[in-house]
Design a protein around this motif. Structure first.
Motif, mmCIF file in Angstrom:
data_model
loop_
_atom_site.group_PDB
_atom_site.id
_atom_site.type_symbol
_atom_site.label_atom_id
_atom_site.label_comp_id
_atom_site.label_asym_id
_atom_site.label_seq_id
_atom_site.Cartn_x
_atom_site.Cartn_y
_atom_site.Cartn_z
ATOM 1 N N VAL A 202 5.451 -4.393 -2.065
ATOM 2 C CA VAL A 202 5.361 -4.350 -3.528
ATOM 3 C C VAL A 202 5.192 -2.898 -3.968
ATOM 4 N N PRO A 203 5.978 -2.417 -4.928
ATOM 5 C CA PRO A 203 5.759 -1.047 -5.429
ATOM 6 C C PRO A 203 4.387 -0.933 -6.091
ATOM 7 N N VAL A 204 3.649 0.091 -5.722
ATOM 8 C CA VAL A 204 2.328 0.318 -6.315
ATOM 9 C C VAL A 204 2.262 1.738 -6.862
ATOM 10 N N ASP A 205 1.405 1.931 -7.861
ATOM 11 C CA ASP A 205 1.185 3.283 -8.375
ATOM 12 C C ASP A 205 0.329 4.091 -7.423
ATOM 13 N N LEU A 206 -0.605 3.419 -6.733
ATOM 14 C CA LEU A 206 -1.560 4.132 -5.901
ATOM 15 C C LEU A 206 -2.265 3.157 -4.979
ATOM 16 N N LEU A 207 -2.557 3.622 -3.769
ATOM 17 C CA LEU A 207 -3.429 2.914 -2.844
ATOM 18 C C LEU A 207 -4.693 3.740 -2.679
ATOM 19 N N VAL A 208 -5.838 3.156 -3.018
ATOM 20 C CA VAL A 208 -7.125 3.814 -2.831
ATOM 21 C C VAL A 208 -7.835 3.137 -1.667
ATOM 22 N N MET A 209 -8.061 3.901 -0.621
ATOM 23 C CA MET A 209 -8.789 3.407 0.543
ATOM 24 C C MET A 209 -10.268 3.735 0.328
ATOM 25 N N LEU A 210 -11.074 2.727 0.065
ATOM 26 C CA LEU A 210 -12.493 2.900 -0.230
ATOM 27 C C LEU A 210 -13.312 2.609 1.025
ATOM 28 N N GLN A 211 -13.724 3.684 1.712
ATOM 29 C CA GLN A 211 -14.510 3.525 2.941
ATOM 30 C C GLN A 211 -13.839 2.483 3.840
ATOM 31 N N ALA A 212 -12.526 2.633 3.977
ATOM 32 C CA ALA A 212 -11.703 1.604 4.610
ATOM 33 C C ALA A 212 -11.258 2.012 6.003
ATOM 34 N N GLN A 213 -11.051 1.018 6.835
ATOM 35 C CA GLN A 213 -10.461 1.242 8.150
ATOM 36 C C GLN A 213 -8.996 1.641 7.999
ATOM 37 N N ILE A 214 -8.583 2.631 8.768
ATOM 38 C CA ILE A 214 -7.209 3.125 8.728
ATOM 39 C C ILE A 214 -6.526 2.706 10.022
ATOM 40 N N PRO A 215 -5.546 1.827 9.944
ATOM 41 C CA PRO A 215 -4.871 1.367 11.161
ATOM 42 C C PRO A 215 -3.825 2.347 11.659
ATOM 43 N N SER A 216 -3.506 2.224 12.941
ATOM 44 C CA SER A 216 -2.374 2.924 13.541
ATOM 45 C C SER A 216 -1.332 1.896 13.949
ATOM 46 N N PRO A 217 -0.050 2.264 13.939
ATOM 47 C CA PRO A 217 0.991 1.316 14.338
ATOM 48 C C PRO A 217 0.719 0.732 15.719
ATOM 49 N N GLY A 218 0.839 -0.580 15.826
ATOM 50 C CA GLY A 218 0.665 -1.264 17.100
ATOM 51 C C GLY A 218 -0.769 -1.515 17.509
ATOM 52 N N GLU A 219 -1.704 -1.037 16.734
ATOM 53 C CA GLU A 219 -3.125 -1.200 17.051
ATOM 54 C C GLU A 219 -3.658 -2.461 16.373
ATOM 55 N N SER A 220 -4.301 -3.325 17.116
ATOM 56 C CA SER A 220 -4.926 -4.486 16.496
ATOM 57 C C SER A 220 -6.243 -4.060 15.858
#
Length: 225
Positions: free
Chosen positions: A81-99
């Motif tokens: 979905v097109p978004v204006d902005l993603l705000v990561m609030l004290q959020a976990q940041i995934p890496s590709p292929g990582e569970s």
């Protein structure tokens, strides 16, 4: 007016956003706090993303705010979905292929938490001191009543994206968090997003302890604000 879509962390739901939701509504914004199926063993990250897309419900270019474990879901939504902005609030940041289950060991989280616990002198079973030490006591007590069962299902499968989505992204760090210690999170944000996070006061749930300041930050992030 902006449309804010609020994505909760693990074992939590819309209640955690109620103060921020009221603050943003009072400023004239459209706000939806998503109710993820966290207690359903049939639901993984794909179903979480479906739930968020359904909650967006045709809103044009919303601002997603992802808290804690919501960081694994929000980028999947941005890929659809097109978004204006993603705000990561004290959020976990995934890496590709990582569970999500691998995130803890891959990032060195356990060592960071041991060091933080030693600095705090926290009793091991004191979850309030871990998650809500900067939350007003009455709200911290109420938060316990709203803790939900969290299924293990979404922690098992690899994160499916090959790269971070092409969406404008901000990271807002809660500098007093004892669960995700600040120095640990600064490193993860640099390594995985290649940016320096913005910072504000607060424990793991700044939407409870600092809803007005959080609303101020989100308003300032709006494109064209």
């Amino acid at each position: 007016m902006a449309a804010f879509v609020l994505i909760p962390g693990a074992a939590s739901g819309p209640w955690y956003w109620h103060l921020l939701e009221a603050e943003l509504h009072g400023r004239g914004h459209d706000v939806v706090a998503v109710d993820l199926p966290c207690d359903e063993d049939s639901a993984g990250l794909a179903e979480y993303a479906d739930t968020v897309v359904d909650a967006i419900d045709g809103r044009t270019r919303p601002i997603l705010v992802a808290h804690s474990f919501g960081g694994f879901t929000a980028p999947l939504v941005c890929d659809r979905v097109p978004v204006d902005l993603l705000v990561m609030l004290q959020a976990q940041i995934p890496s590709p292929g990582e569970s999500p289950g691998q995130w803890w060991s891959h990032t060195g989280y356990e060592q960071a938490r041991r060091e933080q616990d030693a600095r705090d002198g926290r009793e091991p079973d004191d979850d309030t001191a871990l998650f809500h030490h900067d939350t007003p006591p009455a709200l911290a007590a109420e938060a316990k009543k709203h803790t939900r069962t969290q299924s293990a299902t979404p922690f098992l499968a690899p994160w499916p994206l090959a790269a971070w989505p092409d969406a404008p992204t901000k990271f807002l760090l809660s500098r007093d968090d004892r669960f995700f210690p600040a120095e640990f999170m600064r490193r993860i944000v640099r390594e995985r997003l290649g940016m320096t996070p913005d910072e504000m006061p607060g424990d793991h749930c700044p939407m409870l302890g600092h809803p007005k300041e959080l609303a101020d930050r989100l308003e300032a992030y709006r494109p064209g604000a």
